[in-house]
Design an enzyme around this catalytic site. Structure first.
Site, PDB file in Angstrom:
ATOM      1  N   GLU A 139       0.815  -1.227   0.000  1.00 24.29           N
ATOM      2  CA  GLU A 139       0.000   0.000   0.000  1.00 24.29           C
ATOM      3  C   GLU A 139       0.842   1.267   0.000  1.00 24.29           C
ATOM      4  O   GLU A 139       1.710   1.463   0.862  1.00 24.29           O
ATOM      5  CB  GLU A 139      -0.934   0.014   1.219  1.00 24.29           C
ATOM      6  CG  GLU A 139      -1.837   1.233   1.273  1.00 24.29           C
ATOM      7  CD  GLU A 139      -2.846   1.185   2.401  1.00 24.29           C
ATOM      8  OE1 GLU A 139      -3.680   2.110   2.494  1.00 24.29           O
ATOM      9  OE2 GLU A 139      -2.805   0.230   3.201  1.00 24.29           O
ATOM     10  N   LYS A 148      -8.610  -0.600   0.993  1.00 25.14           N
ATOM     11  CA  LYS A 148      -9.699  -0.977   1.897  1.00 25.14           C
ATOM     12  C   LYS A 148     -10.542  -2.007   1.173  1.00 25.14           C
ATOM     13  O   LYS A 148     -11.046  -1.749   0.078  1.00 25.14           O
ATOM     14  CB  LYS A 148     -10.559   0.230   2.302  1.00 25.14           C
ATOM     15  CG  LYS A 148     -10.026   0.977   3.494  1.00 25.14           C
ATOM     16  CD  LYS A 148     -10.027   0.105   4.715  1.00 25.14           C
ATOM     17  CE  LYS A 148      -9.096   0.632   5.788  1.00 25.14           C
ATOM     18  NZ  LYS A 148      -8.767  -0.416   6.760  1.00 25.14           N
TER      19      LYS A 148
END
Length: 322
Positions: free
Chosen positions: A124, A140
């Site tokens: 990420e 997410k």
């Protein structure tokens, strides 16, 4: 080496780690080259203890759901830290090398300087910067396969995208914040993620202002961020350290850099090897499902740390509480 983020706007090539609690370590290197990466065994599956066991974690999920019902937050990322004794002969550099082969990730990095040892396999992007153009790619939504993703995952991703847009908007030129990618599917070893891209053009300032406006990363805190941080401080019994902080590099001469969110990361501390895992909690969260998501995220990485390249799914084994 310095704790001053302002150094990242000076000159040279820097390795950077900022803990979730905000302590920065910036180390400047004259040159960058491959290092020796000895093998080894870092921790066997049964040796890990957890700061929150299954019952405590599920109770924390319910506390967050109650806070959502009361209007305090509408999302919070509840995390736990795993710990195991680190054999004296084991090397964080070696673990970093195993991660690079056993769990390849776009933001892998190993850093060993006095007082700090980290091996990161993060998928990420927290922040990248090229001149005055900055970008964040919050994750997410996590499942073993695409079929395991739900409407809750999409909703959670959109919530955090709004938060990241707001954070970047504090230092961006008016009207420059955009979302060129929303809830895009990414496949990683053993799981899939939903990933969005938020991009902006800075109105001024440097790395200290950019990090101050956006830290800690929204995907590992919650929304509204300030309320989520207060709630998580009550629910999480130990500091997160480098986990959920920022890990990466900055080339001050070129005006470029990339900092990952410090997930899928191990660090050495006081003779212990530590690893963090967590899940985003919304009103639609099922406590047992969220616990199992933390197990899923940890499984492959703990397998790598055992020194084995393959073996049973560690998500089925659980951990014990210290």
């Amino acid at each position: 080496m310095t704790n001053d983020l302002g150094a990242l706007d000076s000159q040279g090539w820097w390795a950077v780690v900022v803990t979730y609690e905000g302590k920065a370590t910036c180390a400047r290197f004259e040159s960058v080259r491959p290092a020796e990466h000895p093998g080894g065994v870092w921790a066997r599956p049964g040796e890990w203890s957890s700061s929150l066991d299954e019952a405590a974690y599920m109770a924390g999920v319910e506390r967050i759901r109650s806070a959502i019902a009361d209007g305090v937050v509408y999302q919070a990322n509840l995390c736990r830290v795993l710990s195991a004794e680190l054999p004296g002969e084991s090397s964080i550099a070696g673990l970093g090398a195993r991660l690079a082969t056993g769990n390849p990730a776009p933001y892998s990095m190993t850093m060993k300087v006095p007082g700090l040892e980290v091996a990161c396999a993060s998928p990420e992007l927290y922040l990248s910067r090229d001149g005055d153009v900055v970008e964040s790619r919050p994750i997410k939504g996590t499942a073993k396969t695409v079929d395991g993703l739900t409407a809750k995952d999409d909703a959670e991703n959109v919530m955090i995208v709004d938060l990241v847009r707001n954070d970047l908007g504090r230092v961006a030129e008016v009207g420059s914040v955009e979302v060129p990618g929303l809830c895009e599917l990414e496949e990683h070893p053993g799981l899939v993620h939903l990933v969005s891209t938020v991009r902006a053009r800075m109105a001024g300032g440097g790395w200290p202002e950019l990090i101050a406006a956006t830290f800690p990363p929204g995907s590992v805190t919650g929304a509204p961020k300030a309320s989520a941080l207060d709630l998580l401080e009550v629910l999480e019994p130990v500091p997160r350290g480098p986990y959920c902080g920022a890990i990466g590099w900055v080339d001050a001469d070129a005006g470029r850099g990339a900092l990952a969110v410090g997930i899928r990361s191990f660090w050495a501390e006081n003779g212990l090897l530590r690893f963090g895992t967590g899940a985003g909690i919304t009103w639609g969260s099922d406590p047992l499902r969220e616990w199992r998501e933390t197990e899923l995220k940890a499984a492959r990485l703990l397998e790598v740390a055992s020194g084995d390249g393959a073996g049973p799914d560690l998500a089925e084994r659980g951990t014990r509480r210290s």
